[in-house]
Write an enzyme that holds these catalytic residues in place. Structure first.
Site, PDB file in Angstrom:
ATOM      1  N   LYS A 296       0.343  27.204  13.765  1.00 11.74           N
ATOM      2  CA  LYS A 296       1.877  27.016  13.793  1.00 11.74           C
ATOM      3  C   LYS A 296       2.351  27.694  12.705  1.00 11.74           C
ATOM      4  O   LYS A 296       3.663  27.917  12.763  1.00 11.74           O
ATOM      5  CB  LYS A 296       2.227  25.473  14.015  1.00 11.74           C
ATOM      6  CG  LYS A 296       1.927  25.036  15.526  1.00 11.74           C
ATOM      7  CD  LYS A 296       2.067  23.577  15.375  1.00 11.74           C
ATOM      8  CE  LYS A 296       1.528  22.749  16.519  1.00 11.74           C
ATOM      9  NZ  LYS A 296       2.534  22.497  17.751  1.00 11.74           N
ATOM     10  N   ASN A 317       6.562  26.499  17.020  1.00 13.18           N
ATOM     11  CA  ASN A 317       5.468  26.126  18.083  1.00 13.18           C
ATOM     12  C   ASN A 317       5.867  26.874  19.513  1.00 13.18           C
ATOM     13  O   ASN A 317       5.125  26.851  20.561  1.00 13.18           O
ATOM     14  CB  ASN A 317       5.662  24.600  18.558  1.00 13.18           C
ATOM     15  CG  ASN A 317       6.820  24.204  19.228  1.00 13.18           C
ATOM     16  OD1 ASN A 317       7.604  24.748  18.985  1.00 13.18           O
ATOM     17  ND2 ASN A 317       6.600  23.136  20.001  1.00 13.18           N
ATOM     18  N   GLY A 373       0.099  18.985   8.516  1.00 15.69           N
ATOM     19  CA  GLY A 373       0.248  20.216   9.346  1.00 15.69           C
ATOM     20  C   GLY A 373       1.420  20.537   9.804  1.00 15.69           C
ATOM     21  O   GLY A 373       2.364  20.233   9.542  1.00 15.69           O
ATOM     22  N   GLY A 374       1.272  21.683  10.763  1.00 16.56           N
ATOM     23  CA  GLY A 374       2.343  22.205  11.519  1.00 16.56           C
ATOM     24  C   GLY A 374       3.246  21.157  12.021  1.00 16.56           C
ATOM     25  O   GLY A 374       4.500  20.949  11.927  1.00 16.56           O
ATOM     26  N   ASN A 394      -1.830  12.565   3.786  1.00 14.93           N
ATOM     27  CA  ASN A 394      -2.494  13.571   4.141  1.00 14.93           C
ATOM     28  C   ASN A 394      -3.987  13.677   3.323  1.00 14.93           C
ATOM     29  O   ASN A 394      -3.926  13.430   2.133  1.00 14.93           O
ATOM     30  CB  ASN A 394      -1.768  14.706   3.994  1.00 14.93           C
ATOM     31  CG  ASN A 394      -2.254  15.941   4.817  1.00 14.93           C
ATOM     32  OD1 ASN A 394      -2.590  15.972   5.861  1.00 14.93           O
ATOM     33  ND2 ASN A 394      -2.952  17.052   4.150  1.00 14.93           N
ATOM     34  N   ARG A 395      -5.131  14.028   4.010  1.00 15.03           N
ATOM     35  CA  ARG A 395      -6.324  14.127   3.597  1.00 15.03           C
ATOM     36  C   ARG A 395      -6.393  14.882   2.118  1.00 15.03           C
ATOM     37  O   ARG A 395      -6.719  14.702   1.132  1.00 15.03           O
ATOM     38  CB  ARG A 395      -7.377  14.455   4.582  1.00 15.03           C
ATOM     39  CG  ARG A 395      -7.607  13.542   5.251  1.00 15.03           C
ATOM     40  CD  ARG A 395      -9.029  13.852   6.122  1.00 15.03           C
ATOM     41  NE  ARG A 395      -9.238  12.929   7.159  1.00 15.03           N
ATOM     42  CZ  ARG A 395      -9.641  11.551   7.379  1.00 15.03           C
ATOM     43  NH1 ARG A 395      -9.860  10.922   6.284  1.00 15.03           N
ATOM     44  NH2 ARG A 395      -9.724  10.794   8.495  1.00 15.03           N
ATOM     45  N   GLY A 482       2.048  10.662  22.464  1.00 12.28           N
ATOM     46  CA  GLY A 482       2.126  11.836  22.296  1.00 12.28           C
ATOM     47  C   GLY A 482       2.356  12.665  23.580  1.00 12.28           C
ATOM     48  O   GLY A 482       3.128  13.652  23.790  1.00 12.28           O
TER      49      GLY A 482
END
Length: 515
Positions: A296, A317, A373-374, A394-395, A482
């Site tokens: 993305k 996207n 992420g995206g 976030n990790r 989702g």
């Protein structure tokens, strides 16, 4: 619906016994195969009469083949002798197609088969290994095989990248004799799905329960893709992702194209290098793309123009090839999809629909985002645009900090997610892949911590009801799946793809029935 053309769909049967062969053939017929390839090299027999019986009992038109790399025949000479014996028998029994491997294609064998045949068609075949199948290499091979006098040529080509399939399409269009071409391996799938666009009249599929890298399931050829309607004018759309197997896009967009009478096909595109993909597949027929994990952000750099929202998010996207000049235009339909799904669920929960306020129900709320992420970036910008206070976990902490700075939010180390509870009634959005198949037992946050949230959203849609959503429901939070975001972003994409309207009810129904 368009003009239907003659397309032969076949599948390869590698069976040890005649019982297994008969059962597989029956199954292939049920799944929509028009013919089968019988790989006699996998069949166990002590006398040639057993092969004769097998061929006489076939219930579908067949291709008889005897492949050279069979583990059963370690001695070259034994293999060759048996191979020629089987092929001669097949011709005598007038089996529809007899496939002669390049290893045995010498003049006298061909001459003998040709003289004995009545209606049977001879296929000269070759495997192309060792990567990078250039046009020249394939062209020379075709000339070579054509000189044998065969009726049909078949190439099975090992591909390392999806871009290696382009020369295969070129051969299909320009080959002077009928060509069966198959790019083997995960990245070769479009050789079958898009083959008919380039004039392929044979398409290979895999039998149910036996997945073969690079082959679509037989059932999907007839039910999802309906390849018999694909023609040279069909526009190509697809999802660029890695991995791509989990994508449900084809199940939605293909029926919707047919429902709206649009001549398009939507295929999975397993892409390693986005830039290279766009360089190779550059004609206007490759009209639009969904962009998935992990591309993305890299895809932004491939676009000639990027929609302002997508630009600020830094992730696209959806990419459309503008027909007027062939330029690639990037969009982001994730952002609105996610935010409107959350807003509608909150309005429903509060039943303020009667006296709807223009203010977003997210405004002023603490909005906790997992994943930067995206998809995470799209959600963060969406939440900020509605006036939420965004906190990002976030990790990779650095990524969370960078995104927080972009949306005037806050970033915290991932380990603190479970004990982060400054207030009740927060919103949680998971935009990481935690909980996605096959690791469905995972969740980004403890069940106990979920008690502080009014609403929990999960961008993961395989499975539909993730562990995160199950546990959120158990503690009384409103949940948004989702799948809901998927439907909404797909509606946005379909409008961009067709430059028109998307049939909302039709698309929603398909997603909730199929997913």
């Amino acid at each position: 619906m368009g003009f239907k053309h003659d397309l032969l769909v076949y599948t390869t049967l590698e069976c040890e016994s005649s019982e297994e062969m008969a059962a597989s053939m029956h199954k292939a017929k049920q799944e929509g195969a028009d013919l089968v390839e019988l790989c006699i090299d996998s069949f166990t027999f002590s006398h040639i009469s057993e092969v004769e019986l097998l061929l006489k009992q076939r219930t579908l038109p067949s291709i008889v083949s005897f492949r050279p790399n069979s583990p059963r025949y370690t001695c070259r000479e034994d293999w060759k002798k048996t191979c020629i014996q089987v092929l001669k028998l097949a011709v005598e029994l007038d089996v529809e197609f007899v496939e002669v491997d390049r290893e045995v294609v010498c003049d006298e064998v061909m001459a003998e088969l040709m003289s004995k045949r009545s209606n049977c068609k001879i296929i000269a075949s070759s495997c192309v290994n060792g990567g990078n199948p250039t046009k020249e290499r394939l062209c020379n091979l075709i000339i070579n095989l054509q000189s044998t006098g065969a009726d049909i040529i078949k190439l099975v080509i090992d591909v390392a990248y999806i871009t290696d399939v382009a020369p295969v399409f070129h051969m299909l269009t320009h080959c002077p004799v009928p060509l069966i071409a198959r790019a083997a391996g995960d990245r070769g799938l479009i050789s079958q799905l898009l083959g008919p666009k380039y004039g392929a009249f044979f398409v290979c599929g895999s039998l149910g329960g036996k997945s073969t890298p690079g082959l679509p399931p037989l059932t999907s050829i007839k039910e999802v893709y309906k390849l018999e309607y694909v023609n040279p004018d069909t526009r190509v759309f697809g999802v660029i992702s890695n991995p791509v197997g989990h994508s449900k896009g084809p199940l939605l967009h293909n029926p919707t194209f047919r429902h709206t009478g649009y001549n398009g096909i939507y295929v999975p595109l397993l892409v390693d290098n986005v830039k290279e993909f766009f360089r190779v597949f550059s004609c206007n027929d490759y009209a639009g793309f969904s962009v998935g994990i992990p591309h993305k952000e890299a895809a932004v750099r491939c676009c000639d123009e990027v929609d302002p929202l997508a630009k600020s998010i830094g992730a696209v996207n959806t990419i459309i090839r503008r027909p007027s000049d062939g330029k690639l235009i990037g969009y982001n339909t994730d952002c609105e999809a996610c935010v409107t799904a959350i807003e509608d669920a909150l309005r429903e929960r509060r039943k303020t629909n009667g006296h709807a306020s223009n203010v977003s129900p997210i405004a002023g709320k603490l909005f906790i985002l997992v994943g930067a992420g995206g998809a995470g970036r799209a959600i963060a910008f969406g939440a900020k645009s509605r006036g939420a206070r965004v906190v990002i976990f976030n990790r990779k902490y650095e990524r969370a900090k960078a995104l927080a700075a972009a949306v005037s939010g806050e970033a915290l180390p991932y380990e603190r997610l479970n004990d982060f509870c400054p207030e009740k009634g927060m919103i949680l959005a998971n935009a990481s892949a935690v909980g996605m198949q096959p690791k469905t037992d995972q969740t980004p946050i403890s069940k106990e911590a979920l008690r502080s949230y009014e609403l929990v959203f999960d961008a993961v849609y395989t499975p539909r009801n993730t562990r995160l959503l199950q546990e959120a429901t158990e503690v009384g939070a409103t949940v948004v799946s989702g799948v809901e975001m998927f439907v909404r972003q797909a509606l946005g994409q379909f409008k961009l793809f067709t430059n028109g309207l998307a049939p909302v009810d039709f698309m929603r129904r398909i997603v909730y029935e199929q997913f």
